[in-house]
Every structure is written in structure tokens, then in C-alpha cells.
Design a protein around this motif. Structure first.
Motif, PDB file in Angstrom:
ATOM      1  N   TYR A   1       0.816  -1.215   0.000  1.00  0.00           N
ATOM      2  CA  TYR A   1       0.000   0.000   0.000  1.00  0.00           C
ATOM      3  C   TYR A   1       0.856   1.275   0.000  1.00  0.00           C
ATOM      4  CZ  TYR A   1      -3.607  -3.370   1.221  1.00  0.00           C
ATOM      5  OH  TYR A   1      -4.440  -4.448   1.215  1.00  0.00           O
TER       6      TYR A   1
ATOM      7  N   LEU B   1      -3.942   0.553   6.693  1.00  0.00           N
ATOM      8  CA  LEU B   1      -3.244   1.831   6.845  1.00  0.00           C
ATOM      9  C   LEU B   1      -3.194   2.250   8.310  1.00  0.00           C
ATOM     10  CD1 LEU B   1      -4.637   3.892   3.802  1.00  0.00           C
ATOM     11  CD2 LEU B   1      -2.745   2.249   3.891  1.00  0.00           C
TER      12      LEU B   1
ATOM     13  N   LEU C   1      -0.665   4.969   1.587  1.00  0.00           N
ATOM     14  CA  LEU C   1      -0.348   5.303   2.974  1.00  0.00           C
ATOM     15  C   LEU C   1      -0.585   6.777   3.283  1.00  0.00           C
ATOM     16  CD1 LEU C   1       2.904   3.209   3.560  1.00  0.00           C
ATOM     17  CD2 LEU C   1       0.668   2.844   4.610  1.00  0.00           C
TER      18      LEU C   1
END
Length: 917
Positions: free
Chosen positions: A33, A73, A37
Motif C-alpha cells: 500500500y 493503513l 499510505l
């Protein structure tokens, strides 16, 4: 990876700054990711930033994927905040908890939209939309979720009914089926695993009837389940319950609260839960041992192993469930907050609460680091040296050995406190210092039979309890209750044989116990608290009146735990603050109705009276100190009650009443005894045109709050006969009318005996400006010019009239009414104050008869030595009267026993009344 820091005993290298990169979980997240982020705003994740990030993710992803990515996240951010920036535990748990609340709210909204399209709106019989409450249990309810927690949920809807269906008449289903479908859709959005993982693991095992029960129930079905099938361990599960979603339904959850609270918290001290929790904990430990058999590394489970997180939670929850019915301020969910409140309520020593709080934070932080490594739902310390070293580094330890030593220290303390609380093993023996309420030795488990036990009992005890098998109360006991009772008999008999308690104490204990046989909570209390049992026996053996008080208020026996009870004194401010905290707790849960407040006041008052009684019987405080503490308690009760009545008074027309309570008699002189009534007068000074009507209604309600008998008894009997014109006068008068009456202004004025009463009067509570005015009136009354011959004659005549009303046999001496008794001292002092206070200001002070006699002697109003001797005699008579009443003995004794005291007081009488002015 650690650049030389992987050595188990290594020191943190100065070059190591990005500790989060060691986490294999973080490594995966940053690879997968990297482009997302930045979507989570900087700082600790909170509800507002979660929503911003989700909306950004939602632009390009489905709802389910966006929720899962949001979770990943958040986890990456928390590892950085926790391991590198040393964020507090509360920052981490709040973030995970709000993530859970947010995702459930979103998931429910999606499910509701989809279901409404297919089936219409679920409705109640009143035509309103039916409401679903998603209840978070355990750590979720307490806002304490860890970073890899599953979420324990229970789904409840408010009322049965059916959906409106579609316009063409199709799609109509029951509310239950509608919400059951919603539960499945919510699980798919949150609990299912996809390429982005999951949001939360979801567990519904705590719902009514567990995994065999329906996924969702109505509030009525939940209430019926609690009444008919609810088990003790479920009370602990529901202790931390909270409506976590949807956000729109939280404000409507009061009905659900009214269903849950009576199930969790009982009106009485509920020690029966000890055995239930003891069994539950043994199952958990057994399961933990089974899991670690052949796998020694699993023994280091920071949650379930000995001294782990679960034992801290059990310690706290046990005391909350046992005492939460009487202590509403204990009804809080977060563990750390509950520890603080237990300490404030004197249910746990502050040092113990602080140590458990430090252990809890430490263990939770270790738990998080274990889970940060691989995002696994585990609580077991890793076995790899590198992993252990990383955990110690992120906690600020340069040496793994230091970290492990600290871990062992915390766990040993937790285990000792838990074992002491539940009475497990050798460490269960209560210590003399810092014992928390609830600490008990281990209970025996062998079966006991009364017929087999009777021949071994002490003869007097056997004679007293021989008829118990025929008692209806005994027959109504469950087998568990009978076994508790018989084990108490065994223990009592053993104490008689050892000389720890007297036969008389055992017989009185049996007298006290018999009416309470159906109330098994007291049997459980005494079994679980041998210290309380022994202290109770000792107290009963020393005097009869405590037994009568305990029969009226049996719940107060729990106050006997700990040495602090006997060493302390009543502190008004602490008493008042504690009551206000309890009121605030009740108000926060919508339970501050009048009946609840009446009982709250009574329980607090009875407990404080009993504390004073225990100190008194044990000889820890003097008769004067008993009177001081009981009088101060009455002042505090009047102060709190008057405030609460005004706050709940419908005719209240101002924030604070312009009102005062004036204390007379024993309350005014701070000489209250057990069971004394309160001589008080009510006055007001308020320009409102309806003031008379308002304050009359207020005072009537105040007197009702003080005197009405509820299930927890009453507070005081109130005597207002000393108000202007006595019982024929107004219940409450203006201050000016009161002042005119006392100061002989007008035709309707006070009598001499009312001026005598004024010598012991004082301002008890009320508007500050009225205190100064009352003090002025009292001074004017006492300083008024009088014909001393007439004054003497009136007081002597009144004394003779009072004596004639109390006949005493010739060979006996009544400590109060005989010549040379207590009343002679009181009348003599009243005369000295009214006759000479203007010339001798020290006599104006309301400091008690003994101090006033010393002042009179110092002023030359009585011969040297006479005042001091009479004061000492008065103190002795008060002591004799007090002890006689405690043991329910007559206060008339053989003349010779108190001849010296009587002679000293008669000398005072002659000195005061047989000389010319």
C-alpha cells in the motif's frame, strides 16, 4: 536487520531510528500500500481522519475493499506511533476501537440500504422504524481493543414487528428476519477475508444461548433470557457492554441499558459470583496448560497465563460486579478507570491499584508488540531472539534480560493479588497490611451434613441451631446455600474451641443469621470473607445492640474488612464527595430517580454508623468522639439531602435556596447517640411572593426524604417542636419572625425553656448570610438581661418536674435523672450561660458541657475544683450510659457504683443554685 542489535543482551544502537521496519507485518503493508499510505491524515487515527481516509479510498474501491485497506493503513500508522514515538496505550486502543465503530456504522448503513430496497422498512407496532443496536462486548465495549483483536458482538433490536414491504405488496418479512439478514451482510463487509485481508474477526459466541442461539434477538427476548437463563459468567461479559453502532442508535439505547444494568449489578453485595469466577478462571488456566503441554514456549502467554492480562481484568470485574449495586461509581468499563475508582472507594489499597495499573499498561504494550510482528491474534512471547530483542528495544529496554525481569515482576504481582482475591493456593492468606476488600482464603469443597455435625458442636451452639432443619427458611435453601451455612457453623465451632470467639458471640451470631437464611448472598459473603466473619463474631460478642443494628442493616457487615476501618475516623468532606460521585454515576446512566437516591443515602449512612459503632465497641474511640462523629455524620446527611431535594424540587425558583437548618438539642450540642432523633428548626429569607408556600413544600419533602422507610430503612426521626410556637407554629418561618420570637419582640415570644435550648443551638447548614444573623440572634438571646432569681427558680422548678416524671427505686441511681445525674449538669450549665455569658464571653461558645464547666470555674462562677470534678463525673456518667445502651442494659445501677460521680455533680448543683446571685 538490527545492525548489530540482534544480540539478546545488546544495547540500542544510536543509528537505529526506524524500529517499525523490523515488523514483518509493516514490511508487507508498505510494499502493498505504498501509494495509499498518505491518504490517512498525519497523527493518531481518530474518527474524523478515518472518515476522510475511507472517503478517499471509496473513490476507487468498493465499500468492503475500502474498509479493509483503511484497517491496514491504520495498523501501519499505529506501529510507528507506538514503537517509535512512544504513544500512550490509550492512543492505540482508542484508534482501534474507533476503527471498529466506524466500520460497523458504514457496514450497517450499506446493509440497511440494500435491505430496505428489497423488503421495505422494519417497523414497530407504533409504526416507527425499528432500531438495531450493535453491542460491543469485552475490550470493544470498554474502548480497549488491541491491534489484532476480534470483536465480540451481540445484535439486539428494539421491538418485534414486520417490514413495510414493497409498493406491490411483496417483500414483507418479520423484523427478526430483516435484522438477521443485516447481520450476514455486515459480516460479509467486515469479517470476510479477501485479497486485502479482513477488517475485524467477528465473534457472536456471547449472544444469548451462545452459538446455538439466533444471531439477533429482540430486547424483550434478551430480558427474558436474563431472567430465566442468564448465568453468572455472563454478568461479567455484559459488564463492559456498550452500543457501538450504528451511531444514530446510540442515543436511543436507554431501554437496553435498563435491561442490562439490573442483570449485571444486584441490589445487594453479591459474593456468590466468587465461586462462579473461580471456576471460570480454573477452566481458562487448565486450557492454557493444555495448550502449552509439550510446547513450553506457549506458557509465556501475556494474556491467559498466570499473572496475565486476564487476571487483572478478572480482579477488577469481580469487585465491580460484587459492589457495583451499592457503588454506582464502580460501573465503568475501562480497566484503568475502574482500578482508580476501586481505590477511591477504599475497596483496594491505592498502592495495589497503582501497581496493577502499571502491570496492565505494560502487559498490553507487550501484547501489541507481539501482534505487530506478523498481525497474528496471539499473546505468546516469540521464541526467536531477534523478535524478543525487538520487543524489548521498542519498550525502551537495552537488555532483553531487563525486559524479561520486568515482565516477571509484573506477572508475579498480578498473580499474587488475583490468588489472594479468589482464595487460590498458599498465597491466598490475607495479609495484615493493604488487604483489599474481597481477599479470601480458599473455600473447602467437601460435603457437610447437619445431623453429622450437630454432635460435634459446642453445647450452647448446638442447642441454638438444633431446630434449624425444621426452619422453613432452611428448607428453602438450595444445596449450595446449605453447604455454605454448615461450613460457617464448622468454622464458628472451631473458633470457639480455639478461644478466638466466645460462646455468647456464637449464639448471637446464630440469632442474627437465622432471619437471613433465605438471603444466600450473606452466606456467600461470610464464606468468602473469613476475616469479616471473625470480626463480626467479635463485635457481636462485645455488646447486644450491634446485633440489633445488623439485623436491620445486614449489608453493612462488609465494612468489617481491613484494619483501616478501626484506625480511621469519620471525614465529612470525603463522605459528601463520595455521595456526589455516586450521584454523578447514577445520572450518567439515567438512574438517579428518587427511590434510588433515597436508598443510596440510607446505605451510605448505615455503613458510616456501623463503622463508628465498630470503632466504639472495640474501644478505639471515646464516648465524646462517638458523639462528635455521629453529629458530623448527621450534618453531612442533612447537607447532602437538602441539596438533592432542592435539585429535584419541582417548585424550585432559584439555584440555591435562601434557607437554613438550625440544630438544637443533642445535634446542636454535638452529643448525638445511636438512634438519636434530630431537633431542628427551619427558617428562610426570600423575597419571592410565593416563598412561604415554596419553602413549606420543600421542608415537607426534605423531612419525608429523611424519615420515610424504604427497603433500606430510614435515616432519622425529625423533631421540630422547638420552632416558634412549637407544634402549633409554622413548619418553616421567615428568619425575621424567628428572630422576633426569640428576642422577645412582640406579644408572641419564647419561654425560658426555649432560651435554655438556645444555649445548645447552632447553625447547621444554609445560606452563609443567615449564619451571621443566627449567631447574632443567639448572642442577643443569651446576653439578654434577666432577673436571676426568677431564672433560677424557673430552671429548678423545671428540673423537679422532669425528675418527678422519672421514678427511680431508692437503692438505684439513674445516670440521667437521679439527683447528681446528667440532667443536673445540663441544667446547671444552661443557667450559668444565660446568667453570666454577657460578663464572661467564653460561656457563649457552644463547646459542650464539660468545656463550659471549666470556663465557669476559671471565671470564678463555681468554686475551684467543683467544675472540673463535675465535668469528670459527667464524662463518666455518659460513658456508663453509653455502654449500658450498647449492651441493652438498664441505665439504673446500684447507688454505690456511681456515688463519687453523683457527689461531685450535687456539689456543682449546690454551688450554682443554693447561693444568692
Amino acid at each position: 536487520m538490527f545492525h548489530g542489535a540482534s544480540n539478546v543482551t545488546g544495547i540500542i544502537p544510536s543509528s537505529l531510528s526506524d524500529l517499525s521496519t523490523y515488523s514483518r507485518f509493516v514490511q508487507r503493508l508498505r510494499r502493498r500500500y505504498a501509494n495509499e499510505l498518505h491518504l490517512l491524515p498525519a497523527g493518531a487515527p481518530v474518527l474524523a481522519t478515518l472518515r476522510i481516509c475511507f472517503e478517499a479510498l471509496r473513490q476507487t474501491h468498493s465499500c468492503g475493499d475500502a474498509l479493509r485497506m483503511l484497517r491496514q493503513l491504520v495498523m501501519e500508522r499505529l506501529v510507528v506511533l507506538d514503537c517509535e514515538q512512544h504513544a500512550s496505550l490509550e492512543v492505540v486502543t482508542r484508534a482501534v476501537t474507533e476503527l471498529g465503530e466506524f466500520t460497523l456504522d458504514v457496514a450497517f448503513s450499506e446493509a440497511q440500504t440494500q435491505l430496505d430496497t428489497s423488503y421495505g422498512v422494519p417497523t414497530t407496532p407504533r409504526g416507527e422504524r425499528a432500531v438495531l443496536w450493535i453491542i460491543g462486548m469485552g475490550k470493544f465495549g470498554a474502548r480497549e481493543l488491541n491491534v489484532s483483536s476480534d470483536i465480540d458482538l451481540i445484535y439486539v433490536y428494539d421491538e418485534d414487528g414486520e417490514t413495510t414491504g414493497l409498493a406491490d405488496g411483496r417483500g414483507r418479512i418479520s423484523n427478526h428476519d430483516y435484522f438477521a439478514k443485516a447481520v450476514k451482510l455486515i459480516y460479509a463487509l467486515i469479517g470476510g477475508t479477501t485479497e486485502h485481508g479482513f477488517v475485524f474477526r467477528m465473534d457472536l459466541a456471547l449472544r444469548p444461548n451462545g452459538n446455538s442461539g439466533p444471531s439477533v434477538v429482540s430486547r424483550q427476548a434478551l430480558e427474558e433470557y436474563f431472567l430465566m437463563q442468564g448465568r453468572e459468567w455472563e454478568r461479567f461479559a455484559w459488564l463492559k457492554s456498550r452500543v457501538v453502532a450504528p451511531l444514530s442508535a446510540k442515543a436511543q439505547a436507554f431501554e437496553l441499558r435498563d435491561t442490562v444494568l439490573p442483570f449485571v449489578f444486584r441490589r445487594y453485595l453479591d459474593y456468590s459470583v466468587f465461586e462462579s469466577l473461580r471456576g471460570l478462571h480454573q477452566q481458562i488456566r487448565k486450557h492454557s496448560l493444555t495448550r502449552s503441554a509439550g510446547r513450553p514456549e506457549r506458557a509465556n502467554d501475556v494474556k491467559l497465563s498466570r499473572g496475565g492480562i486476564r487476571e487483572i481484568e478478572f480482579t477488577v470485574q469481580l469487585l465491580q460486579v460484587v459492589r457495583g449495586g451499592h457503588f454506582p461509581e464502580l460501573r465503568t468499563r475501562p480497566t484503568l478507570q475502574a482500578l482508580q475508582r476501586l481505590s477511591q472507594a477504599n475497596l483496594m489499597p491505592s498502592a495495589t491499584a497503582e501497581a496493577l495499573a502499571k502491570a496492565y499498561v505494560f502487559l498490553r504494550q507487550v501484547e501489541h508488540r507481539i501482534q505487530y510482528l506478523d498481525d497474528q491474534q496471539t499473546h505468546v512471547l516469540p521464541t526467536q531472539d531477534e523478535d524478543l530483542n525487538w520487543i524489548s528495544l521498542t519498550l525502551g529496554y537495552g537488555d532483553v534480560c531487563d525486559f524479561l525481569a520486568q515482565l516477571d515482576s509484573h506477572r508475579e504481582l498480578v498473580a499474587q493479588e488475583f490468588d489472594r482475591l479468589l482464595g487460590l493456593g498458599d498465597k491466598a492468606e490475607p495479609s495484615n497490611n493493604g488487604e483489599c476488600k474481597g481477599c479470601t482464603p480458599n473455600a473447602k469443597t467437601e460435603h457437610v451434613d447437619l445431623d453429622a455435625l450437630l454432635p460435634d458442636l459446642n453445647p450452647r451452639l448446638r442447642e441454638r441451631v438444633a431446630h434449624w432443619p425444621e426452619q422453613p427458611r432452611m428448607r428453602a435453601l438450595r444445596d449450595e446455600g446449605i453447604q455454605r451455612l454448615l461450613k460457617l457453623l464448622q468454622r464458628t465451632n472451631a473458633w470457639i474451641e480455639d478461644g478466638r470467639v466466645s460462646e455468647e458471640a456464637a449464639v448471637r451470631w446464630s440469632d442474627w443469621m437465622e432471619p437471613l437464611l433465605r438471603r444466600e448472598s450473606y452466606l456467600a459473603l461470610l464464606i468468602e470473607r473469613p476475616r469479616v466473619h471473625e470480626q463480626l463474631m467479635h463485635l457481636l460478642g462485645m455488646a447486644r445492640w450491634p446485633a440489633k443494628y445488623l439485623q436491620q442493616h445486614p449489608g453493612v457487615i462488609d465494612e468489617l474488612a481491613g484494619e483501616a476501618l478501626l484506625a480511621e475516623r469519620f471525614v465529612p468532606l470525603e463522605f459528601e464527595q463520595e455521595l456526589e460521585r455516586r450521584l454523578a454515576s447514577l445520572q450518567s446512566t439515567g438512574q438517579a430517580d428518587e427511590e434510588t437516591l433515597l436508598n443510596l443515602l440510607r446505605r451510605a449512612h448505615h455503613a458510616e454508623v456501623f463503622r463508628t459503632l465498630a470503632r466504639d465497641v472495640e474501644g478505639r474511640i471515646t464516648v465524646e468522639q462517638v458523639a462528635d462523629d455521629l453529629s458530623a455524620l448527621a450534618d453531612s446527611v442533612l447537607k447532602i439531602t437538602s441539596r438533592w431535594v432542592w435539585q429535584n424540587f419541582r417548585q424550585r425558583h432559584r439555584d440555591e435556596p435562601q434557607f437554613a437548618v438550625l440544630a438544637y438539642g443533642k445535634l446542636g450540642g454535638k452529643e448525638l447517640g445511636y438512634g438519636s432523633d434530630l431537633d431542628i428548626v427551619f427558617v428562610y429569607e426570600d423575597a419571592n411572593e410565593r416563598a412561604g408556600e415554596i419553602y413549606a413544600a420543600y421542608v415537607r419533602k426534605l423531612i419525608n426524604w429523611l424519615t420515610v422507610k424504604t427497603g433500606d430503612g430510614d435515616l432519622y426521626e425529625i423533631d421540630t417542636a422547638l420552632r416558634p410556637n412549637g407544634n402549633s407554629g409554622l413548619l418553616v418561618s421567615t428568619f425575621d419572625a424567628y428572630a422576633d420570637y426569640q428576642c422577645q419582640r412582640g406579644e408572641n415570644t419564647a419561654w425560658t425553656w426555649e432560651h435554655q435550648a438556645m444555649t445548645r443551638a447552632r447553625f447547621c447548614l444554609g445560606a452563609p448570610e443567615l449564619k451571621a444573623r443566627f449567631d447574632g440572634v443567639r448572642t442577643n438571646v443569651i446576653h439578654a438581661k434577666r432577673n436571676l432569681v426568677s431564672l433560677r427558680q424557673e430552671i429548678v422548678a423545671m428540673r423537679e418536674k422532669l425528675r418527678a416524671a422519672h421514678t427511680v427505686k431508692p437503692d438505684l441511681f439513674d445516670v440521667k435523672h437521679s439527683r447528681g445525674g446528667m440532667v443536673d449538669v445540663e441544667f446547671a450549665v444552661q443557667y450559668l450561660v444565660l446568667a453570666h455569658a454577657q460578663q464572661h464571653p467564653a460561656l457563649l461558645e457552644n463547646v459542650g458541657n464539660i468545656a463550659l464547666l471549666l470556663s465557669a470555674e476559671k471565671s470564678g462562677l463555681v468554686p475551684v475544683g467543683v467544675g472540673q470534678a463535675a465535668g469528670s463525673a459527667y464524662r463518666e456518667l455518659r460513658r456508663v450510659q453509653h455502654r449500658a445502651r450498647l449492651d441493652e442494659q438498664p441505665t439504673q445501677v446500684p447507688m454505690a457504683e456511681l456515688a463519687q460521680a453523683s457527689t461531685a455533680i450535687q456539689a456543682l448543683w449546690h454551688a450554682v443554685f443554693d447561693t444568692s446571685p
